[in-house]
Design a protein around this motif. Structure first.
Motif, PDB file in Angstrom:
ATOM      1  N   GLU A 749      95.424  16.067 -64.096  1.00 49.83           N
ATOM      2  CA  GLU A 749      94.734  15.147 -63.414  1.00 49.83           C
ATOM      3  C   GLU A 749      95.062  15.152 -62.036  1.00 49.83           C
ATOM      4  OE1 GLU A 749      95.531  11.455 -65.162  1.00 49.83           O
ATOM      5  OE2 GLU A 749      94.455  11.854 -67.170  1.00 49.83           O
ATOM      6  N   GLU A 750      96.306  15.517 -61.782  1.00 54.70           N
ATOM      7  CA  GLU A 750      96.972  15.435 -60.468  1.00 54.70           C
ATOM      8  C   GLU A 750      96.375  16.616 -59.623  1.00 54.70           C
ATOM      9  OE1 GLU A 750     100.601  13.669 -57.938  1.00 54.70           O
ATOM     10  OE2 GLU A 750      98.717  12.967 -58.957  1.00 54.70           O
ATOM     11  N   LEU A 751      96.505  17.699 -60.186  1.00 58.24           N
ATOM     12  CA  LEU A 751      96.008  18.999 -59.510  1.00 58.24           C
ATOM     13  C   LEU A 751      94.311  18.807 -59.492  1.00 58.24           C
ATOM     14  CD1 LEU A 751      98.076  21.752 -61.366  1.00 58.24           C
ATOM     15  CD2 LEU A 751      98.488  20.791 -59.020  1.00 58.24           C
ATOM     16  N   GLU A 752      93.919  18.331 -60.371  1.00 58.70           N
ATOM     17  CA  GLU A 752      92.365  18.073 -60.371  1.00 58.70           C
ATOM     18  C   GLU A 752      92.005  17.348 -59.042  1.00 58.70           C
ATOM     19  OE1 GLU A 752      88.420  16.672 -62.756  1.00 58.70           O
ATOM     20  OE2 GLU A 752      90.233  16.770 -63.680  1.00 58.70           O
ATOM     21  N   LEU A 753      92.784  16.048 -58.844  1.00 63.86           N
ATOM     22  CA  LEU A 753      92.524  15.235 -57.545  1.00 63.86           C
ATOM     23  C   LEU A 753      92.900  15.899 -56.326  1.00 63.86           C
ATOM     24  CD1 LEU A 753      93.948  11.771 -59.288  1.00 63.86           C
ATOM     25  CD2 LEU A 753      91.296  12.475 -58.769  1.00 63.86           C
ATOM     26  N   ALA A 754      93.902  16.616 -56.301  1.00 66.48           N
ATOM     27  CA  ALA A 754      94.082  17.213 -55.141  1.00 66.48           C
ATOM     28  C   ALA A 754      93.128  18.311 -54.894  1.00 66.48           C
ATOM     29  CB  ALA A 754      95.612  18.030 -55.295  1.00 66.48           C
ATOM     30  N   GLU A 755      92.778  19.230 -55.730  1.00 63.07           N
ATOM     31  CA  GLU A 755      91.784  20.056 -55.364  1.00 63.07           C
ATOM     32  C   GLU A 755      90.388  19.488 -54.757  1.00 63.07           C
ATOM     33  OE1 GLU A 755      90.574  23.778 -54.823  1.00 63.07           O
ATOM     34  OE2 GLU A 755      92.430  23.346 -55.857  1.00 63.07           O
ATOM     35  N   ARG A 756      90.153  18.102 -55.383  1.00 66.63           N
ATOM     36  CA  ARG A 756      89.060  17.336 -55.112  1.00 66.63           C
ATOM     37  C   ARG A 756      89.079  17.101 -53.658  1.00 66.63           C
ATOM     38  NH1 ARG A 756      87.725  12.535 -58.737  1.00 66.63           N
ATOM     39  NH2 ARG A 756      87.565  14.099 -60.160  1.00 66.63           N
TER      40      ARG A 756
END
Length: 856
Positions: A749-756
């Protein structure tokens, strides 16, 4: 007047055994004169000295000695209340020396001829007759107040001392070299007058006097001499206080000694004033009230004195020890205790009236505003424009010098003047900005009053300033409610921005508003709105490019009317964009502007935000310095409860980075005031406490803190992990607890939000730490298994930019930096920078750990 009578161990200066400490020479003179009188020789003695030096005590010793020798004695006490009563002093002597029937006959005689001094020959003849029968010592205490008729009689008696054995003694206050009351005997006196002057007691004299009462420390006797200025009357009063309290003369009681001495001096001054001429008192009062800020001419103008009378009064006051020698400034009273005595002898109305007159004279003479303001503090309402202007200017001077309580006092005095409503509201806002550091509740109340009263006037500038101060203090819920009402009546872009900013800082469950907040626009109408919108997009994790544009627009406006809160929000948004240097520079500018405006709460808030940047960049000493500066600017007990947690969180994190675990635990244990959990700052404290529990080996408690932190952030839609990354440390805690799937989900989740957000590399240190911890946890039998770790690690190469990925791929194939530079057509330095960033994003230490398949 401190005397030790009949002390068996002391040597006697008079044959009667009377001994006054420190008065040996004076007692010798007095004793010789009494002996001469016993032998039939006349004499004249003047005893002079300042108030409390023991003139009356020496006189009493002489009278006692004379009585013991069988001589005839009488003493009169002159009084300023009887200077207009004919023969009032002589009457006292007659009453002591004559039978009642003679007193009646003598009184009738002088009453009939008082106007032309006709009774003087008769009175002189009568006293000479008494002396021929038995040698006579008569004395006049406080001779300076003797009535003119009695003074003429005294001079007549002095001219005939060769006709009978008479010793005339008088005491005079040491107010001038020659007293108006006849200090100089005329040239017809048939003998040489004697004079003794009583000075202050020395340190050895004070030590001797104290030792007669009990054991005494040397430090105490030295302090007693200094505190009492060697004045016997003051010392006697202090000793009485000590004896009543049962205290010894020990060094530990020196502070109490000084307090009693100051009270005694004030009392002595008050008694002295009651015996001074009116013009002397007027000048002393004027000098006391002017405090050295007036020169002598201005002080005389205030006292209503001119010419010779003024100089005579100053000389008299100086000889009394009430004035100190003048330096570069104007005349001053000798000690604070003298000032206290002067003030104590005036009723409040007199003090107010004198302060008002002094202020008027000072204003006309253009003295410094700070000095003039001190006079105005105790003056009544003067209903003049210059009064408010002076108080405000002096308050600003004190504020800039860090004397905040004095600045507050001056503004409060200014607010008591009858001024127009708009001026009063500006005063209240200025007062609230300073009061926040020592009376925060009063500060908030004044700001709410300004918002309520000024909303109907349309003074948007004042409303923006008051709203900015209220929001900066941290009471987001109150600010949100008040600004909703204000914005409904007065529309202004900056007011709208501040209302949104207050809403941003409220906790996830704010109160319902009777009046809704104004809607958010798509495009900001001014710099303040740009700053708040930048922060809103940043915490949502949306439109990073627009965030930078909006934040820079907000920081470009530094006018006097530009609110500080939105600029701080813009700096926080830039930090989320990894523009840390730009964010720090923006915060530094806010701190400077806040100091210039006197917005202490805003300055403290900006210092905490800059400290957070310092901690994240590994500059913990600088962060600690900023936190200390924030506490000096606005002490913790003056922070609003909802604002305090962020300060504590930053301090805990900084201490953890420096491995100061015990101190971090102490800070984490700080008892929070009621309401501390109602703002978004509480999420930061939960995060810091979680980090602390991880560091001390308590992952279960840490996980609870991180999860509650995440709940608050999600509820307010603070979704961007660049604002506060709680999932990665929560994943570490879960990994340590053996919860592999939950940990993997959080990391994803963290990496997805950072990528977004478009900046996955921004969180690389946190990601690297989390992955390392999970890898260690996965190696154990109860861990999540090695399969989960590569899956999480595989997401990281995507964080590399295209140039970084190409450089890393070539390095993984074994090419040197020089070869890579030639291959890509860049400098070797550029290759080094790209590889360094790649290592950080991938959480590795060097090229040997680069994955083989990075893709180009």
């Amino acid at each position: 007047m401190v005397a030790v009578h009949d002390a068996p161990e002391s040597r006697s200066a008079l044959s009667g055994g009377h001994h006054l400490v420190g008065r040996t020479a004076e007692l010798d003179v007095a004793g010789e004169l009494v002996d001469d009188l016993r032998r039939g020789r006349s004499g004249l003695l003047t005893i002079s000295g300042g108030p409390g030096t023991g003139r009356s005590a020496l006189l009493e010793a002489m009278l006692a000695e004379a009585r013991a020798a069988g001589l005839n004695t009488a003493a009169a006490q002159s009084s300023p209340l009887e200077t207009d009563v004919p023969y009032s002093t002589v009457a006292q002597l007659i009453a002591l020396l004559c039978p009642p029937d003679q007193l009646t006959r003598i009184s009738s005689a002088w009453a009939e001829g008082a106007a032309n001094n006709a009774p003087i020959p008769y009175l002189r003849k009568h006293f000479l007759g008494l002396a021929r029968d038995r040698p006579l010592l008569f004395a006049v205490d406080d001779h300076q107040w003797i009535d003119p008729w009695s003074l003429a009689w005294c001079h007549a008696m002095a001219r005939h001392l060769d006709q009978a054995p008479i010793l005339m003694v008088r005491t005079v206050r040491d107010t001038a070299p020659e007293m108006p009351g006849g200090a100089r005997w005329d040239d017809t006196v048939p003998l040489i007058p004697s004079r003794v002057r009583l000075s202050a007691l020395s340190t050895s004299d004070v030590a001797e006097l104290l030792s007669r009462r009990g054991p005494v420390d040397e430090e105490f006797s030295t302090a007693a001499t200094a505190a009492t200025a060697g004045n016997p009357a003051v010392l006697r009063t202090v000793l009485a206080e000590f004896e009543q309290a049962g205290l010894g003369f020990e060094a530990r009681h020196v502070p109490r000694l000084r307090v009693h001495a100051a009270d005694a001096v004030a009392g002595l001054v008050a008694r002295t004033l009651r015996g001074l001429p009116a013009d002397h008192v007027a000048l002393l009062r004027a000098i006391t009230f002017c405090g050295g800020e007036f020169d002598f001419e201005l002080a005389c103008a205030l006292a209503g004195l001119h010419g010779h009378a003024a100089q005579e009064a100053r000389t008299a006051l100086w000889h009394l020890g009430l004035l100190r020698e003048e330096g570069t400034d104007g005349p001053r009273v000798s000690t604070p205790a003298v000032a206290a005595g002067v003030f104590g002898e005036m009723d409040p109305a007199e003090r107010e009236e004198l302060h008002a007159r002094a202020a008027e004279i000072g204003h006309r003479a253009a003295i410094e505003p700070a000095a003039l303001a001190e006079l105005l503090l105790s003056a009544p309402q003067m209903r003049k424009r210059w009064v408010v202007e002076t108080l405000v200017e002096a308050s600003e001077q004190h504020r800039r010098a860090g004397r905040y309580e004095r600045a507050t006092e001056l503004l409060r005095r200014a607010s008591r003047e009858p001024v127009p409503t708009a001026c009063r509201q500006r005063l209240l806002a200025q007062l609230a900005a300073i009061e926040v550091a020592h009376a925060p509740v009063a500060s908030d109340g004044r700001l709410r009053q300004v918002l309520t009263d000024a909303a109907g006037t349309g003074d948007a500038r004042l409303l923006v300033r008051a709203a900015d101060l209220l929001v900066s203090r941290g009471d987001a819920e109150t600010a949100r409610r008040e600004l909703a009402a204000v914005c409904a009546r007065t529309r202004h872009p900056a007011l709208d921005a501040l209302s949104w900013l207050a809403d941003e800082e409220c906790g996830p469950e704010p109160e319902l508003l009777a009046t809704p907040l104004p809607p958010l626009p798509d495009e900001p109408a001014d710099a303040a709105q740009a700053g708040v919108l930048a922060w809103r997009y940043a915490r949502l994790g949306r439109r990073p490019d627009l965030v930078r544009t909006l934040a820079r627009a907000a920081l470009s406006s530094r006018g006097a009317d530009s609110p500080l809160g939105p600029r701080i929000a813009a700096c926080r948004a830039l930090a989320c964009r990894d523009d840390r240097e730009e964010a720090a520079a923006g915060l530094t500018a806010v701190i400077f502007d806040a100091g210039r405006r006197g917005a202490r709460a805003a300055a403290a808030h900006a210092l905490v935000q800059r400290a957070m940047l310092g901690v994240e960049d590994g500059r913990c000493p600088a962060a600690a310095a900023d936190l200390d500066a924030a506490e000096r600017e606005l002490p913790l007990h003056c922070r609003h409860p909802a604002m305090l947690p962020q300060h504590l969180a930053t301090k805990i994190t900084a201490l953890l980075r420096r491995d100061q675990i015990a101190e971090a635990e102490r800070v984490a244990g700080t008892e929070l005031p009621l309401g501390a959990e109602r703002g978004m700052a509480f999420a930061y404290l939960l995060h810091a406490r979680g980090e602390l529990k991880l560091a001390t080996g308590d992952p279960a408690t840490a996980l609870g803190y991180f999860q509650e932190c995440g709940r608050i952030l999600r509820a307010k839609e603070w979704l961007n992990p660049a604002v506060l990354s709680w999932r990665m440390p929560a994943a570490i805690a879960q990994g340590r607890l053996g919860e592999a799937r939950a940990a993997t989900r959080l990391v994803g989740e963290e990496l997805e939000l950072a990528e977004r957000w478009g900046m996955p590399g921004l969180l690389e240190p946190v990601h690297r730490t989390a992955l390392s911890a999970l890898a260690v946890a996965g190696s154990g039998p109860s861990g999540p298994g090695a399969a989960g770790v590569p899956a999480m690690g595989a997401a990281l190469p995507a964080a590399l930019s295209v140039p970084e990925r190409r450089a890393a791929s070539l390095a993984a194939r074994g090419l040197s930096n020089k070869d890579i530079a030639e291959e890509l057509g860049v400098t070797v330095r550029t290759v080094e920078l790209r590889l360094t960033k790649s290592y950080r994003k991938l959480g590795i230490d060097g090229r040997s750990q680069l994955p083989a398949d990075l893709g180009e």
